[in-house]
Design an enzyme around this catalytic site. Structure first.
Site, PDB file in Angstrom:
ATOM      1  N   HIS A 275       0.826  -1.219   0.000  1.00 28.74           N
ATOM      2  CA  HIS A 275       0.000   0.000   0.000  1.00 28.74           C
ATOM      3  C   HIS A 275       0.860   1.269   0.000  1.00 28.74           C
ATOM      4  O   HIS A 275       0.850   1.997  -0.973  1.00 28.74           O
ATOM      5  CB  HIS A 275      -1.039   0.025   1.127  1.00 28.74           C
ATOM      6  CG  HIS A 275      -1.968  -1.150   1.102  1.00 28.74           C
ATOM      7  ND1 HIS A 275      -2.717  -1.453  -0.016  1.00 28.74           N
ATOM      8  CD2 HIS A 275      -2.242  -2.117   2.016  1.00 28.74           C
ATOM      9  CE1 HIS A 275      -3.418  -2.552   0.227  1.00 28.74           C
ATOM     10  NE2 HIS A 275      -3.146  -2.972   1.450  1.00 28.74           N
ATOM     11  N   ASP A 326      -4.770  -8.074  -4.154  1.00 30.54           N
ATOM     12  CA  ASP A 326      -5.172  -7.897  -2.766  1.00 30.54           C
ATOM     13  C   ASP A 326      -6.485  -8.592  -2.405  1.00 30.54           C
ATOM     14  O   ASP A 326      -6.521  -9.800  -2.231  1.00 30.54           O
ATOM     15  CB  ASP A 326      -5.203  -6.392  -2.446  1.00 30.54           C
ATOM     16  CG  ASP A 326      -5.236  -6.112  -0.946  1.00 30.54           C
ATOM     17  OD1 ASP A 326      -5.259  -7.070  -0.153  1.00 30.54           O
ATOM     18  OD2 ASP A 326      -5.236  -4.922  -0.552  1.00 30.54           O
TER      19      ASP A 326
HETATM   20 ZN    ZN Z   1      -3.484  -7.042   1.990  1.00 28.36          ZN
END
Ligand code: ZN
Length: 460
Positions: A275, A326
């Site tokens: 991220h 993800d």
């Molecule tokens: Zn993750």
């Protein structure tokens, strides 16, 4: 199918030397590229394609969340929905999954990854135990399920068993769905040994790494101990995804999580910082200089309302990135790159933001993610060059998004106007697993997934 054909002839290919025509790629027995020869004649023994590209590595996935798609989009009665209300739904969901469910979902997610143009995946695997936290008779049972799904589908696996040791940065105990994640340091080392064995059984190209879940879930002492114990392998961590997480770490450690990490751990090329959404200008510059890969998951980050990555400044500072699917709410490498670029355009009221001189936007995105993804997985891939794993995809020249385009514009057409329907063939370490847009075992794997999903939804 073309199991016997160990060479591929491409009318146009993006090789280590750029765009070349009439390229013959020979694949050797272990699945590596033996030779790449442009201006070749069509060989009768070769499998022929129109457009050949290096395949992307998917650097961040939680496969079980694939089966949650569509279950978290209704407004909650409590008021404002956020990542944290989504996380509550996710914890309740994972708490009803059994090992067969987890394997079936992983297998189908891997099929979708392959069909959309990924050849490999780093599975950030954190559900280890039974509901309530009791370990399975075989501690690494669920790691073995993930490895079995990878082996059945032919995707290149880097398995990352997750260390999750506390419920928050204040050291609070795990609760609810988190009980399935938890291990102290010693049990984690045992589990990691079993996970590594399972991962390496998935194929000659399969690999293994370590993933402390986050600064929230692993304290400073254990994070440093993990880094010391597991050397020379991929090291992934979630970081700076959500503003409340940054505030929590800042309150406890007196520093923002990214600054704290950079000051306290030797962050370098083996690290993948998942991220990295909320960074100061100084943090952006420091991560770019560290050689670590920023693990961007733009579709999930949009779905969860995380925020926008500082991509323009990061790329200008020489930062490396790759993309991951993800939560797997939508699996498509070209669409991840599109979402990344569009996030920058919307924020900056600008166009063609992530582009370096001499390359189009699509080419810049694709090339950067290729090398970042391969680095993050510790995988010898990311280009069509002798010695690399034969991780390749072919695009269909008749796809409407690609018609009439050549060179970098093919990537611009695919990323900005196309989707996974443009992908005709996929090889993972030489395994020709997708042909005419379909995985070789799609029907059987879909049938099992459909049955398991119906059973899961009936239990909710
Ligand atoms: Zn993750």
């Amino acid at each position: 199918m073309s199991q016997a054909k160990k060479s591929v002839f491409a009318r146009t290919a993006l090789t280590q030397n750029g765009w070349e025509n009439d390229v013959l790629v020979e694949i050797d027995a272990p699945g590596r590229i033996g030779s790449v020869v442009p201006e070749s004649k069509v060989a009768a023994t070769a499998y022929t394609v129109d457009i050949l590209l290096p395949a992307q590595a998917n650097l961040h996935s939680h496969t079980f969340q694939r089966a949650m798609a569509g279950l978290s989009e209704a407004r909650s009665p409590a008021g404002r929905d956020s990542f944290w209300t989504w996380r509550e739904i996710m914890y309740r969901f994972l708490d009803i999954l059994d090992p067969e469910d987890i394997e079936a979902i992983a297998a189908f997610a891997f099929v979708e990854m392959l069909e959309s143009g990924y050849s490999s995946v780093a599975e950030f695997h954190y559900v280890h135990h039974q509901p309530g936290g009791e370990p399975y008779a075989q501690l690494g049972e669920l790691s073995e399920r993930i490895a079995a799904a990878a082996s059945a589908t032919g995707i290149g696996l880097t398995l990352l068993p997750v260390a999750y040791m506390q419920g928050g940065v204040d050291g609070r105990a795990l609760a609810g769905g988190q009980l399935r994640f938890g291990n102290d340091f010693d049990r984690y080392v045992k589990l990691a040994a079993q996970a590594e064995k399972a991962a390496r059984s998935a194929g000659p190209d399969a690999d293994f790494g370590v993933a402390p879940h986050s600064i929230r879930a692993v304290n400073e002492r254990d994070l440093k101990a993990l880094e010391q114990h597991f050397r020379a392998m991929p090291f992934h961590i979630h970081i700076a995804e959500q503003i409340p997480e940054i505030e929590e770490v800042q309150a406890a450690y007196g520093q923002r999580p990214m600054s704290w990490l950079l000051d306290h751990l030797p962050v370098d090329e083996r690290w993948c910082l998942i991220h990295s959404t909320h960074m100061t200008a100084e943090e952006t510059r420091r991560v770019a200089q560290s050689g670590a890969v920023a693990g961007l998951c733009p579709i999930t980050e949009a779905n969860l309302g995380d925020g926008i990555f500082d991509g323009v400044n990061y790329l200008a500072a020489g930062g490396r990135f790759g993309t991951g699917s993800d939560s797997n709410i939508r699996i498509s490498p070209s669409e991840e790159l599109r979402q990344l670029e569009y996030s920058q355009r919307l924020r900056d009221v600008s166009r063609v933001t992530l582009s370096v001189e001499g390359k189009s936007c699509g080419r810049t995105l694709y090339d950067t993610a290729l090398s970042g993804g391969a680095q993050a997985l510790g995988r010898d891939s990311g280009s069509i060059a002798p010695g690399k794993w034969a991780d390749m995809i072919a695009l269909d020249v008749e796809n409407p998004a690609l018609l009439g385009l050549t060179g970098d514009r093919l990537l611009d057409g695919w990323i900005f106007a196309g989707d996974r329907q443009a992908v005709s063939d996929v090889w993972s370490a030489g395994r020709h697993v997708v042909h005419e847009g379909r995985h070789r075992d799609r029907d059987a794997i879909f049938k099992t997934y459909k049955t398991r999903l119906a059973s899961i939804l009936a239990r909710i």
